[in-house]
Each structure stands twice: as structure tokens, then as C-alpha cells.
Design a protein around this motif. Structure first.
Motif, short mmCIF file in Angstrom:
data_model
loop_
_atom_site.label_atom_id
_atom_site.label_comp_id
_atom_site.label_asym_id
_atom_site.label_seq_id
_atom_site.Cartn_x
_atom_site.Cartn_y
_atom_site.Cartn_z
N LEU A 99 0.83 -1.19 0.00
CA LEU A 99 0.00 0.00 0.00
C LEU A 99 0.87 1.25 0.00
O LEU A 99 2.07 1.20 0.31
CB LEU A 99 -0.98 0.02 1.18
CG LEU A 99 -0.47 0.06 2.62
CD1 LEU A 99 -0.05 1.46 3.04
CD2 LEU A 99 -1.56 -0.41 3.57
N SER A 100 0.24 2.36 -0.35
CA SER A 100 0.88 3.67 -0.23
C SER A 100 0.13 4.46 0.83
O SER A 100 -1.10 4.46 0.86
CB SER A 100 0.85 4.41 -1.57
OG SER A 100 1.69 3.77 -2.52
N SER A 101 0.90 5.12 1.70
CA SER A 101 0.32 5.88 2.80
C SER A 101 0.53 7.37 2.52
O SER A 101 1.62 7.79 2.10
CB SER A 101 1.00 5.48 4.12
OG SER A 101 0.49 6.23 5.19
N TYR A 102 -0.51 8.16 2.77
CA TYR A 102 -0.45 9.59 2.45
C TYR A 102 -0.86 10.41 3.67
O TYR A 102 -1.68 9.99 4.48
CB TYR A 102 -1.42 9.93 1.31
CG TYR A 102 -1.12 9.25 0.01
CD1 TYR A 102 -0.29 9.84 -0.93
CD2 TYR A 102 -1.67 8.01 -0.30
CE1 TYR A 102 -0.01 9.23 -2.15
CE2 TYR A 102 -1.40 7.37 -1.51
CZ TYR A 102 -0.57 8.00 -2.42
OH TYR A 102 -0.30 7.37 -3.61
N ARG A 103 -0.27 11.62 3.76
CA ARG A 103 -0.80 12.67 4.63
C ARG A 103 -1.30 13.76 3.70
O ARG A 103 -0.54 14.32 2.91
CB ARG A 103 0.26 13.21 5.58
CG ARG A 103 0.55 12.30 6.75
CD ARG A 103 1.08 13.05 7.96
NE ARG A 103 2.18 13.94 7.62
CZ ARG A 103 2.60 14.92 8.43
NH1 ARG A 103 2.02 15.13 9.59
NH2 ARG A 103 3.61 15.69 8.07
N ILE A 104 -2.60 14.06 3.80
CA ILE A 104 -3.23 15.04 2.92
C ILE A 104 -3.73 16.23 3.75
O ILE A 104 -4.16 16.07 4.89
CB ILE A 104 -4.38 14.41 2.12
CG1 ILE A 104 -5.42 13.78 3.06
CG2 ILE A 104 -3.83 13.35 1.16
CD1 ILE A 104 -6.65 13.23 2.36
N ARG A 105 -3.65 17.41 3.16
CA ARG A 105 -4.06 18.63 3.87
C ARG A 105 -5.39 19.12 3.30
O ARG A 105 -5.51 19.39 2.10
CB ARG A 105 -2.99 19.71 3.74
CG ARG A 105 -3.28 20.94 4.61
CD ARG A 105 -2.18 21.98 4.51
NE ARG A 105 -0.91 21.48 5.01
CZ ARG A 105 -0.57 21.46 6.31
NH1 ARG A 105 -1.43 21.90 7.22
NH2 ARG A 105 0.60 21.00 6.68
N LEU A 106 -6.38 19.24 4.20
CA LEU A 106 -7.67 19.80 3.82
C LEU A 106 -7.55 21.31 3.65
O LEU A 106 -6.58 21.93 4.15
CB LEU A 106 -8.71 19.48 4.89
CG LEU A 106 -9.07 18.01 5.12
CD1 LEU A 106 -10.04 17.89 6.29
CD2 LEU A 106 -9.67 17.40 3.87
N PRO A 107 -8.51 21.97 3.00
CA PRO A 107 -8.46 23.44 2.88
C PRO A 107 -8.37 24.15 4.23
O PRO A 107 -7.80 25.25 4.32
CB PRO A 107 -9.79 23.76 2.16
CG PRO A 107 -10.07 22.54 1.35
CD PRO A 107 -9.59 21.39 2.19
#
Length: 377
Positions: A330-338
Motif C-alpha cells: 500500500l501507499s500511505s499519504y498525509r493530505i491537507r484539507l483546505p
């Protein structure tokens, strides 16, 4: 993992009329002013592989030691197979205990280590060695019977300790962090060996562990402990998918917790107003009132990421990929909301993607209402 030990229609904890093999009522243990175990009620059924899961210091090992008779409860009772254990010393209980250190005798061979308890009880040597040979065959160590512990790998020593604990045919085996001394890959391999042995013998196992993956793999059910209390009991899927509290959700696997207030329920969806993710649509939960503070538990794998805008999605955000990690499967992400809030997301690498989502990209993040678990504490 398919549970072959107890089929779904024969899981005794689902039967209100089933008689528990172990019954714990009001069990507490205090050391001076410190309460290590606080008023625990627990039923465990014959043939289970039950895991007590929690962080260090939560009371799980103390609870195990009270079952073994090594600690005397401050209050409460323990009943095993219908017998009250209050006045039964450790060596008279139908239990055996396997410790993390294994505690093998370094000067004895494998077969002598396993035979030790039988010979001390006065069993004829020939009979003892016959039983030892059967047990070593079960744990796949027959070819190493004449070796000493320092000639074995960590996994082999673990199996010697397990054979020694099982050789006296206890009704209940207590295992305190049994795989803690093994490296990650060997732990994973040994977990399935432990399941196979338990299935073969039909002995009830209670395993203490702080490793959530280990508990999820091994157990028929899990009791999650925190500050001396059992905060939730359930099958692995139930614990993961429907955690009862923020503590359980956060301790079992990875999770995003978003605080909000109940706004309105409409049909088969409920809206939660949040500062960090705006209005979030979730599956309705009974017993909530408008304006009540709640927390949304959202697992990373429930968040879908895509470069193209999905149609007809209830919860949709334009996000920026801050970090990513490739973990093979799998690939793990940290994503930033607006709003600036960081969420964790993950995607399975089922297919070879020559152009995967990567750092600093702006992508669409979405999740379904049913992916959210609404918690009140």
C-alpha cells in the motif's frame, strides 16, 4: 483471516445460554493507592484464543497473573470450569503460564526442558519421553530434541517454551507477550504456528499483548484494556470497524478523529458540522441529539484519492498531498484539507501504477457516509 476454530454459528459468546469456561466477576487489584485492575467482568469460553490488548501499564499482565494465582485479588472472583479459584494455589489450578523470557534451562537439551515438569511430578521417564516426542512433533522440533537452547533461533526457543507449557495438558494456557522477543517477520510466521497448535489441541488460550496486529491475527475475541478497565470486548472485525470509544478507535489501527456537532438527520444520512472538514454526512446513529458534541472516526483506507473529480460523492474535498510513503502492498499519504487539517489516507497497490499520486499534488479526497463511525466518548 478465515476463522476455522469456531464457526460463526457456533461462537458461544453469541449464545445467551452458553456457559462460560472462565468467569471473572468484579475483579480488582490494588497496590497501595494504585489500582492496577479495576472491577473487571469477563467471560471466556472453552476453545477460545482470547487476547487482552492494551498499552504498557494498563493492567493486562496483572489480570493474567491473578488468573494464574500469582497475584491475589483485592476484590472479586475467578471461576475456571465451574470451580472457584479463590483458595486454589497456582500449582493446583488447571492452568499453565508461558512468559515472554521463555525461561529455558540453558544446561538442558530441548527434550529435557520439555520433560522437566513431567519428571518432577514423578512420571516414568519412558512415558514422559514418549509424550515429549509427540509434543515436539506438534511444534515441529523433533529433529532438534538433543540441542540446547543456545543452539536454537529465537522462534525455536519460543516453540520449546510453548511445548513445555502444554506438555502437562492444562485446560487453560496463559501467554504473556509470547512473541515479544521475536523480530517482525518471525512474529508474523509464528502467529500462525500458534493458531495451528491451539486448534490442534483445543486448549483455551489467553494471550496478553500490546501489539494490535498480533491481537487481530490471533484472536477469536479481543478485550481492549485501558487504565485497569476493559473498555471493549469483541471479535477483531467488530473492534476495528465499530470501536466503542475514541481510545479504542485510536489504539486499534490508524484512524482520523474529527470533532463536530450533530446538525440534522435526513433519511438515511446524518450531518455533522465540523470546523476542520466542514459538514460531513454520516450514517445515522440512534440516541444523538442536535448540537451534541461527537467525534467522527475515519480509517485511512476509507478515503479515496483521485486526480479526476468523482461524481455523486457525499464527502468531497480538494486536498494537497503533504507526504507519502510507499510500503509495497500500500501507499500511505498525509493530505491537507483546505482548513489546514492533516488527514491520513492509504491506497492498496493492487496494480502496477506507472504514475502514482505523489508529493505536492492537488487531488480529490472523498469518502462515503457509511465509512464514518460516530463516537460520543
Amino acid at each position: 483471516m478465515t476463522d476455522t476454530r469456531l464457526a460463526a454459528d457456533t461462537r458461544p459468546w453469541r449464545d445467551a445460554q452458553a456457559r462460560p469456561f472462565i468467569s471473572i466477576r468484579g475483579l480488582s487489584k490494588r497496590f497501595g493507592d494504585f489500582t492496577a485492575v479495576d472491577t473487571v467482568d469477563l467471560d471466556i469460553y472453552r476453545g477460545e484464543l482470547f487476547c487482552l490488548l492494551g498499552a504498557s501499564g494498563c493492567g493486562k499482565s496483572t489480570l493474567l497473573r491473578m488468573l494464574a494465582g500469582f497475584e491475589k485479588p483485592s476484590e472479586g472472583t475467578v471461576t475456571i470450569d465451574g470451580q472457584d479459584m479463590s483458595s486454589v494455589p497456582p500449582h493446583r489450578r488447571p492452568t499453565n503460564m508461558m512468559f515472554q523470557s521463555y525461561a529455558l534451562f540453558p544446561h538442558m537439551t530441548v527434550e529435557r526442558n520439555v520433560a522437566y515438569g513431567l519428571l518432577r511430578e514423578g512420571m516414568r521417564k519412558a512415558d514422559a519421553m514418549e509424550r515429549v516426542a509427540e509434543m515436539l512433533k506438534l511444534v515441529k522440533l523433533g529433529h532438534l530434541a538433543r540441542r540446547k537452547p543456545d543452539q536454537l533461533s529465537g522462534g525455536q526457543r519460543q516453540r520449546v517454551a510453548l511445548a513445555r507449557a502444554l506438555i502437562k495438558q492444562p485446560k487453560l494456557l496463559l501467554l504473556d507477550e509470547p512473541l515479544g522477543a521475536l523480530d517482525k517477520k518471525l512474529r508474523e510466521e509464528t502467529q500462525f504456528e500458534l493458531i495451528r497448535i491451539q486448534e490442534t489441541l483445543g486448549v483455551t488460550f489467553i494471550v496478553v499483548t500490546h501489539d494490535q496486529d498480533e491481537a487481530m491475527t490471533l484472536s477469536t475475541r479481543i478485550g481492549v484494556m485501558s487504565e485497569g478497565e476493559i473498555v471493549q470486548i469483541g471479535e477483531p472485525r467488530e473492534i476495528y470497524e465499530t470501536p466503542a470509544t475514541r481510545h479504542v478507535a485510536d489504539f486499534i489501527g490508524s484512524v482520523n478523529l474529527i470533532e463536530g456537532r450533530v446538525d440534522v438527520a435526513a433519511g438515511d444520512q446524518m450531518r455533522i458540522d465540523t470546523r476542520e472538514a466542514g459538514p460531513v454526512l454520516v450514517s445515522p446513529r440512534a440516541g444523538l441529539s442536535r448540537g451534541q458534541t461527537v467525534w467522527i472516526a475515519l480509517r485511512p483506507e476509507r478515503i479515496a484519492l483521485s486526480r479526476s473529480k468523482p461524481e455523486g460523492t457525499a464527502n468531497l474535498h480538494r486536498v494537497t498531498v503533504e507526504d507519502m510513503g510507499y510500503m509495497g502492498y500500500l501507499s500511505s499519504y498525509r493530505i491537507r484539507l483546505p482548513s489546514g487539517r492533516l488527514l491520513r489516507a492509504s491506497q492498496s497497490n493492487r496494480l502496477r501504477d506507472e504514475d502514482p499520486i505523489s508529493w505536492d499534488e492537488e487531488v480529490w479526497a472523498s469518502w462515503q457516509p457509511m465509512a464514518c463511525r460516530v463516537l460520543t466518548e
